[in-house]
Enzyme design. Structure first.
Site, short mmCIF file in Angstrom:
data_model
loop_
_atom_site.label_atom_id
_atom_site.label_comp_id
_atom_site.label_asym_id
_atom_site.label_seq_id
_atom_site.Cartn_x
_atom_site.Cartn_y
_atom_site.Cartn_z
N ASP A 1 -22.77 -80.88 57.13
CA ASP A 1 -23.71 -79.81 56.74
C ASP A 1 -23.66 -78.66 57.80
O ASP A 1 -23.72 -79.15 59.14
CB ASP A 1 -25.03 -80.45 56.68
CG ASP A 1 -25.86 -79.91 55.34
OD1 ASP A 1 -25.78 -78.54 55.35
OD2 ASP A 1 -26.15 -80.55 54.56
N ASP B 1 -25.75 -74.56 54.46
CA ASP B 1 -27.06 -74.42 54.24
C ASP B 1 -27.56 -73.16 53.95
O ASP B 1 -27.37 -72.09 54.84
CB ASP B 1 -28.00 -75.14 55.46
CG ASP B 1 -29.30 -75.49 55.19
OD1 ASP B 1 -29.30 -76.26 54.16
OD2 ASP B 1 -30.23 -74.72 55.79
N GLU C 1 -24.55 -73.07 49.76
CA GLU C 1 -25.92 -73.34 49.13
C GLU C 1 -26.61 -71.75 48.74
O GLU C 1 -26.73 -71.03 49.76
CB GLU C 1 -26.93 -74.06 50.08
CG GLU C 1 -28.07 -74.40 49.11
CD GLU C 1 -29.14 -74.83 49.94
OE1 GLU C 1 -30.04 -75.68 49.25
OE2 GLU C 1 -29.47 -74.45 51.13
N HIS D 1 -30.51 -84.13 48.24
CA HIS D 1 -31.78 -84.63 48.90
C HIS D 1 -32.78 -83.55 48.96
O HIS D 1 -33.87 -83.91 49.35
CB HIS D 1 -31.26 -84.41 50.64
CG HIS D 1 -30.94 -83.05 51.12
ND1 HIS D 1 -29.93 -82.29 50.65
CD2 HIS D 1 -31.93 -82.19 51.76
CE1 HIS D 1 -29.98 -81.35 51.30
NE2 HIS D 1 -30.82 -81.24 51.89
N ASP D 2 -32.61 -82.48 47.89
CA ASP D 2 -33.82 -81.46 47.86
C ASP D 2 -34.33 -81.54 46.49
O ASP D 2 -35.29 -80.83 46.08
CB ASP D 2 -33.53 -80.15 48.15
CG ASP D 2 -33.11 -79.77 49.57
OD1 ASP D 2 -33.69 -80.40 50.25
OD2 ASP D 2 -32.28 -78.80 49.71
C1 GLC Z 1 -31.49 -76.24 52.42
C2 GLC Z 1 -31.57 -77.51 52.81
C3 GLC Z 1 -33.02 -78.18 52.88
C4 GLC Z 1 -33.62 -77.61 54.27
C5 GLC Z 1 -33.37 -75.93 54.22
C6 GLC Z 1 -33.80 -75.34 55.39
O1 GLC Z 1 -32.19 -75.84 51.31
O2 GLC Z 1 -30.91 -78.09 51.76
O3 GLC Z 1 -33.16 -79.39 53.17
O4 GLC Z 1 -35.15 -77.84 54.22
O5 GLC Z 1 -32.12 -75.53 53.49
O6 GLC Z 1 -32.53 -75.71 56.36
#
Ligand code: GLC
Length: 562
Positions: A98, A199, A255, A328-329
């Protein structure tokens, strides 16, 4: 279409904190992951994505990094990481890290130096602004509640944090910041890792001027919305690609909330020299509304199908999809689209993973792990859920009871309960006290019991994944084009995949009622080719294909002609 290994891969996301605890401190760790590599191999995935394992004060469970070149002590040491990587490689499992570089932790040395004085050499590593009329520069709100600007007493300026105040945003307009990022990327790539999941990568380029935005829920405008797809995004990703990515044979996924298919083609287009693929969010936002994740409404399947189909069609041949419903979100898909039963878990997986794109599974999904029965706000660990509860109830915007229902349904903590390995105490996750309680359904839903049951969700996933990786239908299912069928049916998700003369038909009943179907919209030669074919995969009785048929509740099947 150009064939590559990352299009043919299946990714499995590991949330290390909740995966497997080897030293009984209640927190999962790297050795715990290494112990389970044979399990992962036997599942049939071939890329592991590790949620952040770097040093972090854990304000947001590792998404707040204080040292990009060190391992979080709770997770182990760099030697443990090197061992995990080499053991994974021995089994032909690739490892994707990540990359969290929109922001760092406020405890990162760069930020410590940046905040030490206005003249610090690293002041410009972050985004500092003077107050405007005595308050924060804009009305932007952070993703976890409150203003996105934090006042710094010592230097009398605000810094921007789109997430928590312990996650200050980096200033990507500073070339030194970009060079630091490229350098840490090379550090990991030179160790031999196989890719990055990036991310919130489409938030890195901030707008030239900062202005108030439309207020969303309450007094704030979502900062994420204001900084997404900024002016230099593509220039920075192209630079990153030139400087780093293009020099390694790796896989990248960005992402990218707030990105539509056109935007996806810019970031992940075949000839763009940016990333391999993105995670888009449109489909997982359909049971909320654009500005409020906690606006809880049932998922409309007809809308969901059309949305997924649009992504399939618009990216085919021009960019590459990722396909996911869990991470995980996200709350557990089996609780969101299904009814918590194994049969519904199999149905959802069939509908999802026979589409075009690289599948991303999330730990426990292959067992049919469900949402957790949360009750009070005190049950939560997640900074997002707790922040939303505080902000929305204190401002009087939502009633606590009703909001708690929405949070129980959508909270990220649903995904973060410990992995359910067996029937022993704490589901075999730890011999200590788990950092989060184990879902009470673990005596029925766990890897050991499912291993022994040929009809389990786990064994179904194995068959499903192998169809895409080692079967004679692999190329058809990976590269074939997509056509949605029965578009308006509110309960059945059905589609065709076609490559030259072969056709796969996937039909999944995503409801608790039996459904009668008629495939009269399909050209006759395809119907003739499929007629009588036995399913190559099904969770049902194994009926041969017919133009008219009935699917039992949650029945899923794939038939192939040619
Ligand atoms: C992304 C991650 C999430 C995190 C956010 C800030 O969305 O997947 O878990 O809280 O970024 O880094």
């Amino acid at each position: 279409m150009k064939k590559t290994w990352w299009k043919e891969s299946i990714v499995y996301e590991i949330y290390p904190r909740s995966f497997n605890d080897s030293d009984n401190d209640g927190v999962g760790d790297l050795r715990g992951i290494t112990e389970k590599l044979d399990y992962l191999k036997s599942l049939g995935v071939n890329v592991l994505w590790l949620a952040p394992v770097y040093a972090s004060p854990n304000d947001d469970n590792g998404y707040d990094i204080s040292d990009y070149r060190a391992i979080m002590p709770e997770f182990g040491t760099m030697a443990d990481f090197d061992c995990l990587l080499s053991e994974a490689h021995k089994r032909s499992l690739k490892v994707m890290m990540d990359l969290v570089v929109n922001h760092t932790s406020d405890e990162h040395a760069w930020f410590q130096e940046s905040r030490s004085s206005r003249d610090s050499l690293k002041r410009d590593y972050y985004i500092w602004r003077d107050p405007v009329d005595g308050h924060a520069p804009t009305n932007w709100g952070s993703a976890f509640g409150g203003s996105a600007w934090e006042w710094d007493e010592k230097t009398e300026q605000y810094y921007l944090h789109c997430f928590s105040k312990k996650q200050p945003d980096l200033n990507w307009d500073n070339p030194k910041v970009r060079e630091e990022v490229y350098s840490l990327m090379r550090f990991w790539l030179d160790k031999g890792i196989d890719g990055f999941r990036m991310d919130v990568i489409n938030m890195i380029s901030k707008p030239g001027t900062f202005t108030d935005g439309p207020a969303g829920t309450g007094q704030y405008c979502d900062a994420g919305y204001m900084v997404t797809n900024g002016p230099q995004l593509h220039a920075y990703l192209q630079e990153m690609n030139r400087e780093v990515l293009s020099r390694y044979d790796i896989m990248t996924v960005g992402e990218c909330g707030g990105t539509d298919p056109e935007g996806a083609r810019l970031i992940a287009g075949t000839d763009r020299g940016e990333l391999n693929m993105i995670f888009q969010f449109e489909h997982v936002n359909l049971d909320g509304n654009e500005t409020d994740k906690w606006a809880h409404k049932p998922m409309d399947l007809a809308l969901l199908k059309k949305n997924l189909a649009r992504w399939q069609e618009e990216l085919h041949g021009t960019a590459w999809n990722s396909i996911y419903f869990n991470n995980h979100d996200q709350p557990r898909a089996v609780s969101r689209l299904g009814d918590n039963t194994p049969q519904s878990a199999k149905a959802i997986a069939t509908a999802l993973y026979l589409m075009e794109g690289t599948p991303y599974l999330y730990q426990g999904e292959e067992l049919g792990m469900t949402n957790y029965p949360f009750r009070g706000i005190g049950d939560y660990h997640d900074i997002e859920s707790i922040g939303a509860y505080r902000q929305l109830t204190e401002s009087g915007l939502r009633e606590p009871e009703e909001l708690l229902d929405a949070i129980a349904y959508k909270s990220r903590d649903n995904a973060r309960t410990p992995m359910q390995w067996d029937k022993t105490a704490n589901a075999g996750f730890t011999g200590g006290t788990p950092w989060m309680p184990v879902n009470p359904n673990y005596p029925a839903v766990n890897a050991a019991s499912e291993e022994a049951d040929p009809d389990s969700v786990l064994n179904y996933y194995r068959k499903l994944l192998r169809l895409r990786t080692v079967s004679p239908y692999k190329d058809l299912l990976v590269y074939g084009s997509f056509r949605l069928l029965l578009a308006d049916d509110p309960a059945v998700f059905a589609y065709l995949r076609t490559d030259g003369d072969r056709t796969a038909l996937v039909a999944v009943n995503l409801s608790r009622e039996a459904r009668e179907l008629s495939f009269s919209e399909i050209p006759e030669e395809i119907i003739n080719g499929l007629s009588g074919a036995q399913p190559v995969l099904t969770n049902g009785g194994g009926q041969g294909f017919a133009e008219r048929m009935t699917l039992a509740p949650w029945e899923a099947a794939c038939w192939i002609a040619g």
